[in-house]
Design a protein around this motif. Structure first.
Motif, short mmCIF file in Angstrom:
data_model
loop_
_atom_site.label_atom_id
_atom_site.label_comp_id
_atom_site.label_asym_id
_atom_site.label_seq_id
_atom_site.Cartn_x
_atom_site.Cartn_y
_atom_site.Cartn_z
N ALA A 147 1.25 6.31 -1.47
CA ALA A 147 -0.12 5.77 -1.43
C ALA A 147 -0.39 4.72 -2.49
N ASP A 148 0.21 4.85 -3.65
CA ASP A 148 -0.05 3.88 -4.71
C ASP A 148 1.12 2.94 -4.94
N GLY A 149 2.07 2.94 -4.04
CA GLY A 149 3.26 2.13 -4.22
C GLY A 149 3.07 0.68 -3.85
N ARG A 150 3.92 -0.14 -4.40
CA ARG A 150 3.85 -1.59 -4.16
C ARG A 150 4.07 -1.92 -2.68
N LEU A 151 5.06 -1.26 -2.06
CA LEU A 151 5.33 -1.54 -0.66
C LEU A 151 4.15 -1.16 0.23
N ALA A 152 3.46 -0.07 -0.11
CA ALA A 152 2.28 0.32 0.67
C ALA A 152 1.19 -0.73 0.57
N ARG A 153 1.01 -1.31 -0.60
CA ARG A 153 -0.01 -2.37 -0.77
C ARG A 153 0.39 -3.62 0.03
N ILE A 154 1.67 -3.97 -0.03
CA ILE A 154 2.14 -5.13 0.74
C ILE A 154 1.95 -4.88 2.22
N TRP A 155 2.31 -3.69 2.67
CA TRP A 155 2.17 -3.34 4.08
C TRP A 155 0.69 -3.41 4.51
N ARG A 156 -0.20 -2.87 3.69
CA ARG A 156 -1.63 -2.90 4.00
C ARG A 156 -2.14 -4.34 4.10
N ASP A 157 -1.78 -5.18 3.14
CA ASP A 157 -2.25 -6.56 3.14
C ASP A 157 -1.70 -7.35 4.32
N MET A 158 -0.43 -7.18 4.60
CA MET A 158 0.18 -7.90 5.73
C MET A 158 -0.37 -7.40 7.06
N THR A 159 -0.62 -6.11 7.17
CA THR A 159 -1.20 -5.56 8.39
C THR A 159 -2.58 -6.15 8.65
N MET A 160 -3.36 -6.29 7.59
CA MET A 160 -4.69 -6.91 7.74
C MET A 160 -4.56 -8.38 8.16
N ALA A 161 -3.67 -9.10 7.52
CA ALA A 161 -3.48 -10.52 7.87
C ALA A 161 -2.99 -10.65 9.31
N TRP A 162 -2.03 -9.84 9.65
CA TRP A 162 -1.45 -9.90 11.00
C TRP A 162 -2.49 -9.54 12.05
N GLY A 163 -3.21 -8.46 11.82
CA GLY A 163 -4.15 -7.98 12.81
C GLY A 163 -5.37 -8.86 12.98
N HIS A 164 -5.84 -9.45 11.90
CA HIS A 164 -7.06 -10.24 11.98
C HIS A 164 -6.78 -11.72 12.19
N ALA A 165 -6.11 -12.32 11.27
CA ALA A 165 -5.92 -13.77 11.31
C ALA A 165 -5.04 -14.19 12.48
#
Length: 121
Positions: free
Chosen positions: A78-96
């Motif tokens: 939950a607090d890992g770097r890869l989880a943050r990257i995954w969350r940010d990229m998922t948002m970019a991919w899904g929205h933009a």
């Protein structure tokens, strides 16, 4: 793993080249307008947008197809770097990407063809 890593690096280099091309196109369009040439058009803006989106697409595929498969679920704490990257990229991919992809491409084509038609007259 070596094969996947090599392909991932090549895809990321390709994405970077696409972004560099978009930045050069932006600079050229601005310079052309500043020099009194054809002003920065909506077709120019849409093409730059699509180039950025294609770079995002390449980066997304590296992350989802290579990095996530190779790292496994234990890397997604939950607090890992890869989880943050995954969350940010998922948002970019899904929205933009998903929301704008089809409409931007259609709008670019309309503007591009309109410019070419008016240039031919």
């Amino acid at each position: 793993m070596l094969f996947r890593s090599g392909v991932a690096r090549a895809r990321l280099h390709a994405a970077e080249a696409v972004l560099d091309n978009g930045a050069e196109l932006f600079t050229e369009c601005c310079q052309r307008g500043a020099d009194g040439g054809r002003p920065f058009s909506q077709a120019d803006d849409l093409m730059i947008n699509m180039l950025a989106r294609e770079a995002l697409t390449a980066a997304w595929h590296v992350l989802s197809d290579t990095v996530m498969r190779a790292s496994g679920s234990s890397a997604l704490t939950a607090d890992g770097r890869l989880a943050r990257i995954w969350r940010d990229m998922t948002m970019a991919w899904g929205h933009a990407n998903a929301i704008l992809r089809n409409e931007t491409s259609r709008e670019y084509t309309r503007n591009y063809l309109a410019e070419r038609t008016s240039d031919a007259r």
